[in-house]
Write a protein that holds these residues in place. Structure first.
Motif, PDB file in Angstrom:
ATOM      1  N   ILE A 180       0.830  -1.204   0.000  1.00 31.96           N
ATOM      2  CA  ILE A 180       0.000   0.000   0.000  1.00 31.96           C
ATOM      3  C   ILE A 180       0.866   1.256   0.000  1.00 31.96           C
ATOM      4  O   ILE A 180       0.552   2.239  -0.667  1.00 31.96           O
ATOM      5  CB  ILE A 180      -0.959  -0.009   1.198  1.00 31.96           C
ATOM      6  CG1 ILE A 180      -2.009  -1.114   1.014  1.00 31.96           C
ATOM      7  CG2 ILE A 180      -1.651   1.345   1.370  1.00 31.96           C
ATOM      8  CD1 ILE A 180      -2.873  -1.345   2.212  1.00 31.96           C
ATOM      9  N   LYS A 181       1.956   1.223   0.753  1.00 28.54           N
ATOM     10  CA  LYS A 181       2.848   2.386   0.776  1.00 28.54           C
ATOM     11  C   LYS A 181       3.464   2.632  -0.594  1.00 28.54           C
ATOM     12  O   LYS A 181       3.679   3.765  -0.990  1.00 28.54           O
ATOM     13  CB  LYS A 181       3.947   2.179   1.824  1.00 28.54           C
ATOM     14  CG  LYS A 181       3.449   2.311   3.261  1.00 28.54           C
ATOM     15  CD  LYS A 181       4.573   2.118   4.259  1.00 28.54           C
ATOM     16  CE  LYS A 181       4.068   2.321   5.683  1.00 28.54           C
ATOM     17  NZ  LYS A 181       5.150   2.106   6.678  1.00 28.54           N
ATOM     18  N   GLU A 182       3.742   1.563  -1.314  1.00 25.99           N
ATOM     19  CA  GLU A 182       4.305   1.701  -2.653  1.00 25.99           C
ATOM     20  C   GLU A 182       3.250   2.207  -3.630  1.00 25.99           C
ATOM     21  O   GLU A 182       3.493   3.125  -4.406  1.00 25.99           O
ATOM     22  CB  GLU A 182       4.846   0.361  -3.142  1.00 25.99           C
ATOM     23  CG  GLU A 182       5.378   0.411  -4.569  1.00 25.99           C
ATOM     24  CD  GLU A 182       5.698  -0.954  -5.129  1.00 25.99           C
ATOM     25  OE1 GLU A 182       6.166  -1.024  -6.276  1.00 25.99           O
ATOM     26  OE2 GLU A 182       5.463  -1.967  -4.430  1.00 25.99           O
ATOM     27  N   ASN A 183       2.057   1.589  -3.581  1.00 26.36           N
ATOM     28  CA  ASN A 183       0.990   1.949  -4.513  1.00 26.36           C
ATOM     29  C   ASN A 183      -0.362   1.873  -3.811  1.00 26.36           C
ATOM     30  O   ASN A 183      -1.004   0.821  -3.789  1.00 26.36           O
ATOM     31  CB  ASN A 183       1.002   1.017  -5.724  1.00 26.36           C
ATOM     32  CG  ASN A 183      -0.158   1.296  -6.669  1.00 26.36           C
ATOM     33  OD1 ASN A 183      -0.811   2.330  -6.584  1.00 26.36           O
ATOM     34  ND2 ASN A 183      -0.431   0.357  -7.573  1.00 26.36           N
ATOM     35  N   PRO A 184      -0.808   2.974  -3.207  1.00 27.75           N
ATOM     36  CA  PRO A 184      -2.072   2.976  -2.466  1.00 27.75           C
ATOM     37  C   PRO A 184      -3.280   2.620  -3.319  1.00 27.75           C
ATOM     38  O   PRO A 184      -4.327   2.232  -2.794  1.00 27.75           O
ATOM     39  CB  PRO A 184      -2.178   4.424  -1.957  1.00 27.75           C
ATOM     40  CG  PRO A 184      -0.809   4.990  -2.079  1.00 27.75           C
ATOM     41  CD  PRO A 184      -0.157   4.281  -3.218  1.00 27.75           C
ATOM     42  N   TYR A 185      -3.138   2.724  -4.630  1.00 30.08           N
ATOM     43  CA  TYR A 185      -4.278   2.514  -5.522  1.00 30.08           C
ATOM     44  C   TYR A 185      -4.593   1.037  -5.750  1.00 30.08           C
ATOM     45  O   TYR A 185      -5.582   0.711  -6.405  1.00 30.08           O
ATOM     46  CB  TYR A 185      -4.053   3.255  -6.838  1.00 30.08           C
ATOM     47  CG  TYR A 185      -3.895   4.746  -6.599  1.00 30.08           C
ATOM     48  CD1 TYR A 185      -5.006   5.563  -6.417  1.00 30.08           C
ATOM     49  CD2 TYR A 185      -2.629   5.308  -6.489  1.00 30.08           C
ATOM     50  CE1 TYR A 185      -4.860   6.918  -6.153  1.00 30.08           C
ATOM     51  CE2 TYR A 185      -2.474   6.662  -6.235  1.00 30.08           C
ATOM     52  CZ  TYR A 185      -3.590   7.458  -6.057  1.00 30.08           C
ATOM     53  OH  TYR A 185      -3.442   8.802  -5.782  1.00 30.08           O
ATOM     54  N   VAL A 186      -3.767   0.151  -5.173  1.00 32.09           N
ATOM     55  CA  VAL A 186      -4.147  -1.265  -5.191  1.00 32.09           C
ATOM     56  C   VAL A 186      -5.433  -1.464  -4.398  1.00 32.09           C
ATOM     57  O   VAL A 186      -6.155  -2.452  -4.582  1.00 32.09           O
ATOM     58  CB  VAL A 186      -3.032  -2.179  -4.621  1.00 32.09           C
ATOM     59  CG1 VAL A 186      -1.786  -2.111  -5.467  1.00 32.09           C
ATOM     60  CG2 VAL A 186      -2.718  -1.830  -3.161  1.00 32.09           C
ATOM     61  N   LEU A 187      -5.737  -0.508  -3.528  1.00 26.18           N
ATOM     62  CA  LEU A 187      -6.972  -0.568  -2.741  1.00 26.18           C
ATOM     63  C   LEU A 187      -8.207  -0.496  -3.630  1.00 26.18           C
ATOM     64  O   LEU A 187      -9.295  -0.918  -3.229  1.00 26.18           O
ATOM     65  CB  LEU A 187      -7.004   0.571  -1.719  1.00 26.18           C
ATOM     66  CG  LEU A 187      -5.907   0.579  -0.655  1.00 26.18           C
ATOM     67  CD1 LEU A 187      -5.948   1.876   0.142  1.00 26.18           C
ATOM     68  CD2 LEU A 187      -6.075  -0.622   0.282  1.00 26.18           C
ATOM     69  N   CYS A 188      -8.045   0.040  -4.841  1.00 22.36           N
ATOM     70  CA  CYS A 188      -9.179   0.192  -5.758  1.00 22.36           C
ATOM     71  C   CYS A 188      -9.479  -1.081  -6.542  1.00 22.36           C
ATOM     72  O   CYS A 188     -10.444  -1.109  -7.312  1.00 22.36           O
ATOM     73  CB  CYS A 188      -8.915   1.326  -6.743  1.00 22.36           C
ATOM     74  SG  CYS A 188      -8.735   2.948  -5.984  1.00 22.36           S
ATOM     75  N   SER A 189      -8.679  -2.114  -6.369  1.00 18.40           N
ATOM     76  CA  SER A 189      -8.913  -3.351  -7.112  1.00 18.40           C
ATOM     77  C   SER A 189     -10.268  -3.948  -6.733  1.00 18.40           C
ATOM     78  O   SER A 189     -10.804  -3.679  -5.656  1.00 18.40           O
ATOM     79  CB  SER A 189      -7.802  -4.365  -6.825  1.00 18.40           C
ATOM     80  OG  SER A 189      -7.892  -4.842  -5.495  1.00 18.40           O
ATOM     81  N   GLU A 190     -10.801  -4.766  -7.617  1.00 15.04           N
ATOM     82  CA  GLU A 190     -12.106  -5.390  -7.361  1.00 15.04           C
ATOM     83  C   GLU A 190     -12.065  -6.276  -6.121  1.00 15.04           C
ATOM     84  O   GLU A 190     -13.077  -6.448  -5.440  1.00 15.04           O
ATOM     85  CB  GLU A 190     -12.542  -6.207  -8.584  1.00 15.04           C
ATOM     86  CG  GLU A 190     -12.882  -5.364  -9.807  1.00 15.04           C
ATOM     87  CD  GLU A 190     -13.390  -6.209 -10.956  1.00 15.04           C
ATOM     88  OE1 GLU A 190     -13.514  -7.443 -10.771  1.00 15.04           O
ATOM     89  OE2 GLU A 190     -13.660  -5.648 -12.039  1.00 15.04           O
ATOM     90  N   ASP A 191     -10.904  -6.846  -5.827  1.00 13.20           N
ATOM     91  CA  ASP A 191     -10.790  -7.745  -4.676  1.00 13.20           C
ATOM     92  C   ASP A 191     -10.914  -7.013  -3.352  1.00 13.20           C
ATOM     93  O   ASP A 191     -11.239  -7.622  -2.327  1.00 13.20           O
ATOM     94  CB  ASP A 191      -9.448  -8.487  -4.725  1.00 13.20           C
ATOM     95  CG  ASP A 191      -9.364  -9.460  -5.885  1.00 13.20           C
ATOM     96  OD1 ASP A 191     -10.400 -10.075  -6.203  1.00 13.20           O
ATOM     97  OD2 ASP A 191      -8.284  -9.588  -6.483  1.00 13.20           O
TER      98      ASP A 191
END
Length: 252
Positions: A180-191
């Protein structure tokens, strides 16, 4: 208008977990503090019997259950004393350790027990009834437990729900916070399903990411195209392009 009450601090050890909502983390628990058992209520990411807590909040009176300490903030740490470590292990937190085995281990290793189980499992085989294979199993289990707890506690510092934190843990395990610190936008994934605006707030306000960060630009494009597609724009070509483009760009 009633004046705001000054927040109070209460320190203690978790004696019992009366109720816990796994979705939002609302917990009702009994805390031993200064030789008194009190009921504490509030939101907490992860909790086990034997945990040591510092709670910040105020007393309130529940119509049915009486006086309770309603906490707004907390600090949490793993059990550190022999007594609390014994409570922690005896509660069945670590698979394969019952009350009798927990007592043997704590009597042998004292305050170093959790560190021994996690980092030096070969020493556990010195205890009667624990084979080397069993010791390794116990070590792996407590490593997973520690990893999840530490991750959940750290995720508790973000505007992320308990349910979302569990999804993040299942996806990334011990690497979740670094991811998350590297790429917070992984939070937007469908999972996981965090909306773009909240992920963007975490990125820019909490993690101080640049407004032109490549992950932000990519996530923003996907968000705009996905929103346009969702609203059923009449141009089929654009919708098809948005869907294809979104699928071709990965969050990670």
């Amino acid at each position: 208008m009633e004046e705001n009450k000054e927040l109070l601090e209460l320190c203690g050890t978790v004696e019992d977990i009366i109720y816990r909502n796994p979705t939002n983390g609302y917990t009702v628990m009994e805390i031993e503090s200064d030789d008194y058992i009190i009921t504490a209520v509030g939101l907490i990411t992860s909790i086990d019997i034997g945990d040591e807590l510092k709670l910040i909040g105020n007393w309130k009176v529940h119509n049915k259950y009486g006086e309770q300490f309603a906490f707004e903030y907390y600090e949490q740490s793993m059990p550190s004393t022999k007594e609390n470590i014994l409570k922690y292990l005896s509660a069945g937190t670590v698979k394969g350790i019952g009350k009798a085995t927990a007592k043997k281990i704590v009597d042998t290793f004292g305050e170093d027990t959790l560190e021994i189980i996690r980092d030096h499992p070969e020493k556990l085989s010195l205890i009667k009834g624990i084979s080397k294979e069993k010791a390794i199993e116990l070590s792996e289990d407590i490593k997973n437990t520690f990893g999840m707890r530490e991750t959940m506690i750290e995720l508790g510092g973000y505007p992320i729900s308990i349910n979302e934190s569990i999804k993040i843990w299942k996806l990334y395990g011990n690497d979740a916070v670094d991811k998350i610190k590297e790429n917070p936008y992984v939070l937007c994934s469908e999972d996981i399903g965090v909306e773009f605006a909240r992920a963007d707030s975490i990125a820019v306000k909490t993690l101080k990411k640049s407004l032109d960060d490549e992950y932000r630009v990519r996530a923003g494009i996907i968000h705009i195209l996905s929103e346009n597609t969702r609203r059923n724009w009449p141009t089929r070509g654009l919708c098809a392009y948005a869907t294809t483009f979104s699928c071709s760009m990965h969050w990670a």
